[in-house]
Design a protein around this motif. Structure first.
Motif, PDB file in Angstrom:
ATOM      1  N   GLY A 155      -9.042  -4.287 -35.089  1.00 29.58           N
ATOM      2  CA  GLY A 155     -10.067  -5.071 -36.132  1.00 29.58           C
ATOM      3  C   GLY A 155      -9.570  -6.566 -35.883  1.00 29.58           C
ATOM      4  O   GLY A 155      -8.944  -7.135 -35.165  1.00 29.58           O
ATOM      5  N   LEU A 156     -10.568  -7.168 -36.442  1.00 31.80           N
ATOM      6  CA  LEU A 156     -10.611  -8.759 -36.463  1.00 31.80           C
ATOM      7  C   LEU A 156      -9.938  -9.465 -37.637  1.00 31.80           C
ATOM      8  O   LEU A 156      -9.609 -10.568 -37.573  1.00 31.80           O
ATOM      9  CB  LEU A 156     -11.945  -9.492 -35.923  1.00 31.80           C
ATOM     10  N   GLU A 157      -9.896  -8.786 -38.681  1.00 29.01           N
ATOM     11  CA  GLU A 157      -9.574  -9.474 -39.996  1.00 29.01           C
ATOM     12  C   GLU A 157      -7.720  -8.996 -40.155  1.00 29.01           C
ATOM     13  O   GLU A 157      -7.587  -8.021 -40.349  1.00 29.01           O
ATOM     14  CB  GLU A 157     -10.371  -9.014 -41.202  1.00 29.01           C
ATOM     15  N   LEU A 158      -7.022  -9.987 -39.878  1.00 29.51           N
ATOM     16  CA  LEU A 158      -5.811  -9.970 -40.026  1.00 29.51           C
ATOM     17  C   LEU A 158      -5.045  -9.425 -41.505  1.00 29.51           C
ATOM     18  O   LEU A 158      -4.181  -9.105 -41.463  1.00 29.51           O
ATOM     19  CB  LEU A 158      -4.927 -11.351 -39.550  1.00 29.51           C
ATOM     20  N   ARG A 159      -5.912  -9.930 -42.447  1.00 28.38           N
ATOM     21  CA  ARG A 159      -5.563  -9.573 -43.735  1.00 28.38           C
ATOM     22  C   ARG A 159      -5.417  -7.988 -44.112  1.00 28.38           C
ATOM     23  O   ARG A 159      -4.824  -7.688 -45.042  1.00 28.38           O
ATOM     24  CB  ARG A 159      -6.544 -10.276 -44.675  1.00 28.38           C
ATOM     25  N   LYS A 160      -5.832  -7.153 -43.001  1.00 27.22           N
ATOM     26  CA  LYS A 160      -5.891  -5.834 -43.154  1.00 27.22           C
ATOM     27  C   LYS A 160      -5.260  -4.933 -42.312  1.00 27.22           C
ATOM     28  O   LYS A 160      -4.920  -3.964 -42.232  1.00 27.22           O
ATOM     29  CB  LYS A 160      -7.216  -5.213 -43.209  1.00 27.22           C
ATOM     30  N   GLN A 161      -4.775  -5.714 -41.263  1.00 28.44           N
ATOM     31  CA  GLN A 161      -3.801  -5.148 -40.211  1.00 28.44           C
ATOM     32  C   GLN A 161      -2.198  -5.127 -40.209  1.00 28.44           C
ATOM     33  O   GLN A 161      -1.859  -6.459 -40.667  1.00 28.44           O
ATOM     34  CB  GLN A 161      -4.205  -5.873 -38.880  1.00 28.44           C
ATOM     35  N   THR A 162      -1.484  -4.271 -39.734  1.00 24.72           N
ATOM     36  CA  THR A 162      -0.179  -4.248 -39.857  1.00 24.72           C
ATOM     37  C   THR A 162       0.495  -3.953 -38.511  1.00 24.72           C
ATOM     38  O   THR A 162       1.867  -3.628 -38.377  1.00 24.72           O
ATOM     39  CB  THR A 162       0.659  -3.388 -40.894  1.00 24.72           C
ATOM     40  N   VAL A 163      -0.434  -3.300 -37.414  1.00 20.47           N
ATOM     41  CA  VAL A 163       0.117  -2.771 -36.204  1.00 20.47           C
ATOM     42  C   VAL A 163      -0.371  -3.559 -35.129  1.00 20.47           C
ATOM     43  O   VAL A 163      -1.442  -4.302 -34.998  1.00 20.47           O
ATOM     44  CB  VAL A 163      -0.367  -1.214 -35.943  1.00 20.47           C
ATOM     45  N   LEU A 164       0.313  -3.617 -34.164  1.00 19.17           N
ATOM     46  CA  LEU A 164       0.108  -4.506 -32.825  1.00 19.17           C
ATOM     47  C   LEU A 164       0.739  -3.765 -31.702  1.00 19.17           C
ATOM     48  O   LEU A 164       1.754  -3.056 -31.755  1.00 19.17           O
ATOM     49  CB  LEU A 164       1.078  -5.581 -33.010  1.00 19.17           C
ATOM     50  N   LEU A 165       0.012  -3.892 -30.464  1.00 18.73           N
ATOM     51  CA  LEU A 165       0.301  -3.439 -29.298  1.00 18.73           C
ATOM     52  C   LEU A 165       0.713  -4.658 -28.204  1.00 18.73           C
ATOM     53  O   LEU A 165      -0.084  -5.631 -28.368  1.00 18.73           O
ATOM     54  CB  LEU A 165      -0.806  -2.782 -28.694  1.00 18.73           C
ATOM     55  N   GLU A 166       1.964  -4.551 -27.905  1.00 18.05           N
ATOM     56  CA  GLU A 166       2.375  -5.381 -26.791  1.00 18.05           C
ATOM     57  C   GLU A 166       2.712  -4.786 -25.399  1.00 18.05           C
ATOM     58  O   GLU A 166       3.276  -3.843 -25.431  1.00 18.05           O
ATOM     59  CB  GLU A 166       3.480  -6.276 -27.178  1.00 18.05           C
ATOM     60  N   ALA A 167       2.053  -5.475 -24.104  1.00 18.16           N
ATOM     61  CA  ALA A 167       2.232  -4.920 -22.904  1.00 18.16           C
ATOM     62  C   ALA A 167       3.034  -5.855 -22.098  1.00 18.16           C
ATOM     63  O   ALA A 167       2.717  -7.099 -22.225  1.00 18.16           O
ATOM     64  CB  ALA A 167       1.240  -4.549 -22.559  1.00 18.16           C
ATOM     65  N   SER A 168       3.912  -5.401 -21.238  1.00 17.03           N
ATOM     66  CA  SER A 168       4.679  -6.307 -20.496  1.00 17.03           C
ATOM     67  C   SER A 168       4.732  -5.906 -19.009  1.00 17.03           C
ATOM     68  O   SER A 168       4.454  -4.510 -18.802  1.00 17.03           O
ATOM     69  CB  SER A 168       5.974  -6.681 -20.977  1.00 17.03           C
TER      70      SER A 168
END
Length: 186
Positions: A155-168
């Motif tokens: 999604g593009l609206e951060l006010r609704k998001q709580t999850v994140l993917l990070e890759a290294s």
């Protein structure tokens, strides 16, 4: 004499009938009762409280911990979560390492404000990526202290998001071309 032969014949028939019935009972037991009675099978492991993370980023993450994700990623839940000073503490995390040595971290924050604070400190939106079910925001590190090369959230609206993917495992551009474009996140 005839009577004893008749009795012997009757006893032989009864013994043969009982023997045949016994064999039939044993056969029924082996084929139906024993064959359909199984020892309890252990339930396959599940993600439990981490289910939301696994499903949000499927197929990078497998749907069960005993399966493999994208590029044969082997994933586990994270017990102790370490954060940099000033960063919000996540609620839960999954981590995966795939055959290409790309390490991915899937993080769930308590509320959207925590995710926004974390993103503002470490990431800049680079582009969006359309998937069949949603739009993903792709982020690149905002500075050299960010330990990952690419991040994304649904999604593009951060006010609704709580999850994140990070890759290294590489730079943003290389992770985007060689990993993200092939991962088929839905």
């Amino acid at each position: 004499m005839r009577t004893s032969r008749l009795i012997l014949l009757i006893v032989s028939v009864v013994v043969a009938t009982v023997a045949m019935a016994g064999i039939g009972v044993v056969g029924l037991y082996r084929n139906f009762v024993r064959a359909h009675h199984h020892e309890p099978v252990a339930e396959r492991p599940s993600w439990g409280d981490h289910w939301n993370l696994a499903v949000t980023f499927y197929p990078v993450t497998p749907l069960r911990p005993d399966e493999k994700g994208f590029a044969n990623a082997r994933c586990t839940t994270v017990g102790s979560i370490l954060v940099q000073p000033g960063d919000p503490v996540p609620v839960r995390q999954l981590t995966c390492v795939d055959d290409g040595e790309v390490s991915t971290w899937f993080t769930e924050f308590a509320d959207p404000a925590d995710l926004k604070r974390y993103l503002d400190a470490h990431w800049v939106r680079d582009r969006t990526h359309e998937t069949p079910s949603s739009t993903m925001a792709l982020l690149r590190p905002s500075g050299p202290s960010t330990p990952y090369g690419l991040a994304a959230h649904p999604g593009l609206e951060l006010r609704k998001q709580t999850v994140l993917l990070e890759a290294s495992g590489d730079t943003f551009d290389r992770l985007y071309i060689n990993w993200w474009m092939w991962s088929q996140i839905r």
